[in-house]
Motif scaffolding. Structure first.
Motif, PDB file in Angstrom:
ATOM      1  N   THR A  59      -9.086   2.287  11.758  1.00  0.00           N
ATOM      2  CA  THR A  59      -8.430   1.750  12.959  1.00  0.00           C
ATOM      3  C   THR A  59      -9.385   0.897  13.786  1.00  0.00           C
ATOM      4  O   THR A  59      -9.114   0.613  14.953  1.00  0.00           O
ATOM      5  N   ASN A  60     -10.494   0.488  13.163  1.00  0.00           N
ATOM      6  CA  ASN A  60     -11.467  -0.335  13.867  1.00  0.00           C
ATOM      7  C   ASN A  60     -10.867  -1.665  14.328  1.00  0.00           C
ATOM      8  O   ASN A  60     -11.184  -2.161  15.398  1.00  0.00           O
ATOM      9  N   TYR A  61      -9.969  -2.244  13.514  1.00  0.00           N
ATOM     10  CA  TYR A  61      -9.414  -3.556  13.865  1.00  0.00           C
ATOM     11  C   TYR A  61      -7.914  -3.636  13.609  1.00  0.00           C
ATOM     12  O   TYR A  61      -7.210  -4.355  14.296  1.00  0.00           O
ATOM     13  N   ILE A  62      -7.428  -2.906  12.594  1.00  0.00           N
ATOM     14  CA  ILE A  62      -6.005  -2.952  12.285  1.00  0.00           C
ATOM     15  C   ILE A  62      -5.364  -1.612  12.604  1.00  0.00           C
ATOM     16  O   ILE A  62      -6.038  -0.588  12.704  1.00  0.00           O
ATOM     17  N   THR A  63      -4.041  -1.630  12.750  1.00  0.00           N
ATOM     18  CA  THR A  63      -3.284  -0.406  13.055  1.00  0.00           C
ATOM     19  C   THR A  63      -2.466   0.051  11.856  1.00  0.00           C
ATOM     20  O   THR A  63      -2.400   1.233  11.550  1.00  0.00           O
ATOM     21  N   ASN A  64      -1.844  -0.912  11.187  1.00  0.00           N
ATOM     22  CA  ASN A  64      -0.950  -0.612  10.068  1.00  0.00           C
ATOM     23  C   ASN A  64      -1.592  -1.049   8.756  1.00  0.00           C
ATOM     24  O   ASN A  64      -2.064  -2.174   8.630  1.00  0.00           O
ATOM     25  N   ARG A  65      -1.596  -0.175   7.784  1.00  0.00           N
ATOM     26  CA  ARG A  65      -2.113  -0.506   6.457  1.00  0.00           C
ATOM     27  C   ARG A  65      -0.924  -0.886   5.583  1.00  0.00           C
ATOM     28  O   ARG A  65      -0.314  -0.035   4.940  1.00  0.00           O
ATOM     29  N   LEU A  71       0.837  -1.201   0.000  1.00  0.00           N
ATOM     30  CA  LEU A  71       0.000   0.000   0.000  1.00  0.00           C
ATOM     31  C   LEU A  71       0.870   1.249   0.000  1.00  0.00           C
ATOM     32  O   LEU A  71       1.902   1.298   0.676  1.00  0.00           O
ATOM     33  N   PRO A  72       0.467   2.289  -0.742  1.00  0.00           N
ATOM     34  CA  PRO A  72       1.207   3.551  -0.681  1.00  0.00           C
ATOM     35  C   PRO A  72       0.923   4.268   0.622  1.00  0.00           C
ATOM     36  O   PRO A  72      -0.063   3.989   1.311  1.00  0.00           O
ATOM     37  N   SER A  73       1.795   5.213   0.973  1.00  0.00           N
ATOM     38  CA  SER A  73       1.519   6.053   2.130  1.00  0.00           C
ATOM     39  C   SER A  73       0.453   7.076   1.760  1.00  0.00           C
ATOM     40  O   SER A  73       0.199   7.329   0.583  1.00  0.00           O
ATOM     41  N   GLY A  74      -0.174   7.660   2.752  1.00  0.00           N
ATOM     42  CA  GLY A  74      -1.203   8.650   2.482  1.00  0.00           C
ATOM     43  C   GLY A  74      -2.511   8.010   2.057  1.00  0.00           C
ATOM     44  O   GLY A  74      -2.747   6.814   2.258  1.00  0.00           O
ATOM     45  N   ASN A  75      -3.376   8.800   1.446  1.00  0.00           N
ATOM     46  CA  ASN A  75      -4.688   8.317   1.021  1.00  0.00           C
ATOM     47  C   ASN A  75      -4.573   7.569  -0.307  1.00  0.00           C
ATOM     48  O   ASN A  75      -3.718   7.883  -1.140  1.00  0.00           O
ATOM     49  N   TRP A  76      -5.456   6.597  -0.516  1.00  0.00           N
ATOM     50  CA  TRP A  76      -5.376   5.780  -1.721  1.00  0.00           C
ATOM     51  C   TRP A  76      -6.751   5.229  -2.077  1.00  0.00           C
ATOM     52  O   TRP A  76      -7.710   5.311  -1.303  1.00  0.00           O
ATOM     53  N   GLY A 102     -13.488 -10.999  -1.972  1.00  0.00           N
ATOM     54  CA  GLY A 102     -13.527  -9.557  -1.769  1.00  0.00           C
ATOM     55  C   GLY A 102     -12.160  -8.916  -1.866  1.00  0.00           C
ATOM     56  O   GLY A 102     -11.221  -9.462  -2.463  1.00  0.00           O
ATOM     57  N   ILE A 103     -12.030  -7.698  -1.282  1.00  0.00           N
ATOM     58  CA  ILE A 103     -10.767  -6.966  -1.192  1.00  0.00           C
ATOM     59  C   ILE A 103     -10.360  -6.943   0.278  1.00  0.00           C
ATOM     60  O   ILE A 103     -11.193  -6.705   1.158  1.00  0.00           O
ATOM     61  N   ALA A 104      -9.070  -7.171   0.535  1.00  0.00           N
ATOM     62  CA  ALA A 104      -8.577  -7.196   1.911  1.00  0.00           C
ATOM     63  C   ALA A 104      -7.438  -6.209   2.098  1.00  0.00           C
ATOM     64  O   ALA A 104      -6.659  -5.944   1.178  1.00  0.00           O
ATOM     65  N   VAL A 105      -7.354  -5.670   3.317  1.00  0.00           N
ATOM     66  CA  VAL A 105      -6.200  -4.891   3.752  1.00  0.00           C
ATOM     67  C   VAL A 105      -5.556  -5.657   4.895  1.00  0.00           C
ATOM     68  O   VAL A 105      -6.218  -5.982   5.886  1.00  0.00           O
ATOM     69  N   ARG A 106      -4.267  -5.957   4.752  1.00  0.00           N
ATOM     70  CA  ARG A 106      -3.574  -6.760   5.765  1.00  0.00           C
ATOM     71  C   ARG A 106      -2.565  -5.907   6.522  1.00  0.00           C
ATOM     72  O   ARG A 106      -1.806  -5.140   5.918  1.00  0.00           O
ATOM     73  N   ASP A 107      -2.586  -6.047   7.835  1.00  0.00           N
ATOM     74  CA  ASP A 107      -1.617  -5.423   8.725  1.00  0.00           C
ATOM     75  C   ASP A 107      -0.488  -6.434   8.928  1.00  0.00           C
ATOM     76  O   ASP A 107      -0.647  -7.419   9.652  1.00  0.00           O
TER      77      ASP A 107
END
Length: 333
Positions: A296-302, A181-186, A205-210
């Motif tokens: 930040t509901n469940y993960i801290t790092n994107r 993932l890039p830094s900032g908004n995406w 689906g689409i996932a974001v992993r910490d």
């Protein structure tokens, strides 16, 4: 000695008509003058310095150009897919070709391939907004699975993009194709379709992993138990690298909800600096928002993002499955 003097004078005459006419000899020798060895060698050394001044500049395999001052400058050695690109009023520089919508640029040593990513004749998908298609390349993704992987799990390159495939929908397993993932908004936009069992509660689906805390959040449309309908689903997973264990979810059904396996579906996940916003579309142009969840509901790092496929309480565990990704576009906003 007279021959040496003559040669030196001749070479200096050549230099005077070349790009380094400013080359100056320290000693002026004339006809009939008794030559002094020290003066002659001093002139030859000066000539050598002038020659060095016009030798190619830069490291091996660099590209040379006139620096505008009678000498050479160099563009550093090019990497795969780079070209020398002009810049008005400035030196040329190394650059790459940027793919636009519907175009793929593939590079290899000494080669650049530019191709349309879909549409037109020959089995295209133009009815799904060809102009928006960005064909994904499997080699650009890293394949990840739960600690116990689905049977036969693989990331496969296809004629239209890539696919997450499994020979059996093994209960309690998951797999993901991810990129950084890039830094900032995406914003990540995907066109995908699923073939395989959906009951009970399987989710493409689409996932974001910490990748630091090994947690994952997922957004998509999946099965709704053993009922013959579907539901929007936001799920949280943990364990292993973040794909092992279901932790919680927020789900809801809606009349007219598009089935994830009926036809390719556009989905989009946006990070606006505060929230994850997940939306869907049939044409890749007009999107309807289904979820707005605190990032930040469940993960801290994107850390990572990509297509994901999970199998939970699978009703048809022996069925094979494939999540076909036909378009993928991740950009900073």
């Amino acid at each position: 000695m007279i021959k040496s003097i003559t040669a030196a004078l001749a070479f200096s005459t050549f230099l005077a008509g070349s790009a380094i006419a400013a080359c100056q000899l320290p000693n002026q020798l004339t006809n009939g003058q008794v030559a002094d060895a020290a003066q002659v060698m001093s002139n030859f050394n000066a000539l050598g310095d002038c020659v060095d001044a016009v030798l190619p500049s830069g490291s091996g395999n660099s590209i040379q150009y006139n620096n505008g001052s009678g000498g050479f400058a160099g563009v550093s050695p090019l990497t795969d897919g780079q070209l020398v690109i002009g810049s008005t009023g400035n030196p040329p520089q190394a650059g790459t070709i940027t793919a636009g919508a519907g175009i793929a640029v593939l590079t290899s040593p000494g080669n650049i391939t530019i191709a349309a990513t879909g549409g037109g004749s020959g089995g295209g998908v133009d009815w799904l907004n060809e102009a928006a298609l960005v064909k994904p390349v499997a080699a650009n993704f890293t394949f990840q699975t739960s600690t116990s992987a689905p049977a036969g799990a693989a990331l496969t390159s296809t004629a239209r993009g890539l696919a997450l495939t499994a020979t059996a929908a093994t209960t309690g397993t998951a797999m993901m194709a991810e990129v950084n993932l890039p830094s900032g908004n995406w914003q990540a936009t995907m066109l995908a379709t699923y073939t395989g069992p959906l009951g009970s509660y399987n989710l493409p689906g689409i996932a974001v992993r910490d990748a630091v805390t090994n947690r994952t959040v997922m957004f998509g449309i999946g099965g709704n138990g053993t009922a013959l309908n579907y539901r929007f689903d936001y799920q949280a997973f943990s364990g292993g690298i973040g794909l092992n264990t279901y932790s919680s979810d927020t789900a809801f059904a809606e009349i007219g909800l598009p089935a994830p396996s009926a036809a390719p579906l556009w989905s989009r996940l946006t990070f606006d600096g505060t929230n994850f916003i997940w939306s869907f579309s049939r044409d890749g142009q007009f999107f309807v928002t289904a979820y707005t969840i605190s990032a930040t509901n469940y993960i801290t790092n994107r850390s990572k993002i990509g297509p994901v496929l999970t199998f939970q309480q699978t009703q048809r565990p022996t069925w094979s499955a494939a999540y076909h990704v036909l378009s993928w576009n991740l950009q900073s906003i």
